[in-house]
Structures are given as structure tokens and as C-alpha cells.
Design an enzyme around this catalytic site. Structure first.
Site, PDB file in Angstrom:
ATOM      1  CB  THR B  38      -0.959   0.043   1.105  1.00 37.35           C
ATOM      2  OG1 THR B  38      -0.217  -0.423   2.237  1.00 37.35           O
ATOM      3  CG2 THR B  38      -2.222  -0.921   0.959  1.00 37.35           C
ATOM      4  CE1 TYR B 152      -3.003 -12.290  10.776  1.00 35.96           C
ATOM      5  CE2 TYR B 152      -2.497 -13.905  12.116  1.00 35.96           C
ATOM      6  CZ  TYR B 152      -1.836 -12.983  11.035  1.00 35.96           C
ATOM      7  OH  TYR B 152      -0.738 -13.102  10.538  1.00 35.96           O
ATOM      8  CB  SER B 155      -8.276 -14.394   7.653  1.00 34.24           C
ATOM      9  OG  SER B 155      -7.023 -14.142   8.295  1.00 34.24           O
ATOM     10  CE  LYS B 156      -2.425 -14.353   7.874  1.00 38.99           C
ATOM     11  NZ  LYS B 156      -1.700 -14.040   6.551  1.00 38.99           N
TER      12      LYS B 156
END
Lengths: 77, 245
Positions: B38, B152, B155-156
Site C-alpha cells: 500500500t 485473523y 482468515s489464515k
């Protein structure tokens, strides 16, 4: 046979490794020509590139046979 | 060993500690690398350090259009994307009972959904080339869970199941899809912990020390290499023995 049909047949023969005379109007890629689902995705990709067209996913799902492919591409080019 | 000469790699989160080391390792093995992140400044600094065979492409992974555009932009610059490393990730920790929908969704969007979109975006080229390497950076937390990290960890862990499914779909095309799951690694993020916190964490690590970003990069380099062509759908845990799974 039209020029488009000839070119489509050549792509199918190349990708699926089948005999040319097996690729008939009503031959289903999956049932008759031994393609798996990923092969059909690759065939559509190959058609898109060879003919410079976009085949949307919902249209791709209707292309089950050699005849379907020729018909769709003939209408799209 | 591990020659990536002539291969083109896209690394997300390359402005971070681990991502930067991954980019360095792939580049050192001969790959051309597109650095994505980003923030432009750290990407350009790393590009300057690497010199040749390097491109920079900023991307906001929470923005679908930006994610869709990234593989195309990288392929336009490099000619193809042969190796994709999905390393970028964010945390927004909170206790489960206090976690907002937004905290949940933003972590899932950036860590999991963007990984899905980037994988999908590179597949066409890899299928045609009959060669491809996708390495998704998961986490030990995805396998063990961690208080305060429900989003988290989900998601992992999701990344692992997704990678296995994709691995099964494309294995016959010479494309491998694997995960690397780091444990506690020395980065800017873990530097913020105080000595007491670090000491407590280390009691759980048989190796008795934090890992280095370069040790994650080495695992990625292996999975990206031609030598790892028969390794797919697996998760390589790099955690000093913290979780032996």
C-alpha cells in the site's frame, strides 16, 4: 464444413488429444471426448484467444458439445 | 540450487519485514520481481536496493477493483506472473465478544478474499504456461487459534483450505499451491512488544528465540523453486517448534 468449424475442431483435437473423426457435431467434450471440467475451461480460453472474442461464464456453461462451440463462436465473431 | 532465472514473481506486502525478505530471496535466485504494497516509499526503497529486474505496483487489497488490476499490471510489466506470493495481511485484534462486524470483515477481506482474487487472477497465465507456483503466507495461529485473533485466525485457516482446494484443481497443469505458516518472527510488528511480553512468548518456543524474516523467505523460495514441483497442497510450518503439526 465452415472455416470456423475447422478451426474449432483443430483446437479441440490439439487440447484433448482426440482423433479428428471423433469430433462430431453432437460430441460432448466431457462425455465423449474425455475432457474434465478444467479441460473445458481451457478450451473456452483457447477459443477466446483464437477468435479474439470474450465468452462470459454463463455462456461458457452452455458450450457442452463441439456443435455448441461452433454455433456460439459463429454468432460471436 | 533453487534457480528462478527467467521466472517472474509477484509479492504482496513487500513493504513489510517478511515480504521484503521474500522479495529479496526470490530476486537473489534470479527472478524478476514485482513488489506490491500500500505504501509507495518503502517499495521504491526496496526496488532501488534490488536494482535490476524489479517493478513496483501499489495496491489496496481491501479494494476489489485494485486487487483485480494487480495481476494484470504485474503481467504487463514482467511478461507473466509465474510465482505469486500472497504475503500481505492485517490484524485487527479484539476479544471475540467485543469484535465488531467491521473488524471481522476487514481482516477477512484483506487476508483471505484478496488472496482468492489474486490466485484467480494469475491462473490463466499459469495454466497456459503449464507452470506456476503460488505460495500463501498463513500463520501458526491459523492452526492453533489465538485469543483476541478470531478474525485473523479464521482468515489464515481459511487460506489453508482454499490453497488445498486450488492445489487439487490445478496440480495436473504443473501449478503448485502451498502455504507457509510463520510462528513468531522478528518484524516491526513484534518489535513493539516489551521484553516481558517477548519472554512470555518465548517460553512457548522450543527453539528459544524469535524467527527471522529470512527464515520465512527461505521456505517460500523452496516452494517457489522448480525442485518443489511435487510438493502441493501442503503447509510448511516455520515456527521454531512452537506447534509441531
Amino acid at each position: 464444413m465452415s472455416d470456423i468449424a475447422d478451426r474449432v475442431k483443430k483446437i479441440v483435437v490439439e487440447h484433448l488429444g482426440v482423433e479428428e473423426d471423433k469430433v462430431t457435431e453432437n460430441a460432448s467434450f466431457i462425455d465423449d471426448l474425455g475432457a474434465d471440467s478444467l479441460d473445458t475451461v481451457e478450451l473456452v480460453m483457447a477459443f477466446e484467444e483464437a477468435f479474439g472474442i470474450e465468452i462470459p461464464d454463463d455462456a461458457a456453461e452452455t458450450i457442452q458439445t463441439f456443435g455448441d462451440a461452433v454455433k456460439f463462436i459463429s454468432g460471436a465473431v | 540450487m533453487f534457480d528462478l532465472g527467467g521466472k517472474n514473481a509477484l509479492v504482496t506486502g513487500a513493504s513489510g519485514g517478511i515480504g521484503g525478505e521474500i522479495a529479496r530471496a526470490l530476486h537473489a535466485a534470479g527472478a524478476t520481481v514485482t513488489l506490491s504494497g500500500t505504501r509507495l516509499a518503502p517499495l521504491e526503497a526496496l526496488a532501488a536496493e534490488l536494482g535490476e529486474r524489479v517493478f513496483v505496483e501499489t495496491c489496496d487489497l481491501s479494494d476489489a477493483a485494485s486487487v483485480e488490476a494487480l495481476p494484470k499490471a504485474a503481467a504487463a510489466k514482467m511478461g507473466s506472473v509465474d510465482v505469486l506470493v500472497n504475503n500481505a495481511g492485517i490484524t485487527r485484534d479484539n476479544l471475540f465478544m467485543r469484535m465488531s462486524d467491521d473488524e471481522w470483515q476487514s481482516v477477512l477481506d484483506v487476508n483471505l478474499t484478496s488472496t482468492f482474487r489474486l490466485c484467480r487472477g494469475v491462473l490463466r497465465g499459469m495454466m497456459k504456461a503449464r507452470w506456476g507456483r503460488i505460495v500463501n503466507i498463513s500463520s501458526v495461529v491459523g492452526a492453533t487459534g489465538n485469543p483476541g485473533q478470531g478474525n485473523y485466525a479464521a482468515s489464515k485457516a481459511g487460506m489453508v483450505g482454499m490453497s488445498k482446494s486450488l492445489a487439487a484443481e490445478v496440480a495436473s497443469r504443473g501449478i503448485t499451491v502451498n502455504c507457509v505458516a510463520p510462528g513468531f518472527i522478528t518484524t516491526a510488528m513484534t518489535e513493539k512488544l516489551n521484553d516481558e511480553q517477548k519472554a512470555r512468548i518465548l517460553t512457548q518456543v522450543p527453539a528459544g528465540r524469535m524467527g527471522e524474516a529470512g527464515e520465512i523467505a527461505a521456505a517460500v523460495l523452496y516452494l517457489a523453486s522448480p525442485e518443489a514441483g511435487y510438493v502441493t497442497g501442503t503447509t510448511l510450518h516455520v515456527n521454531g517448534g512452537m506447534a509441531m503439526i
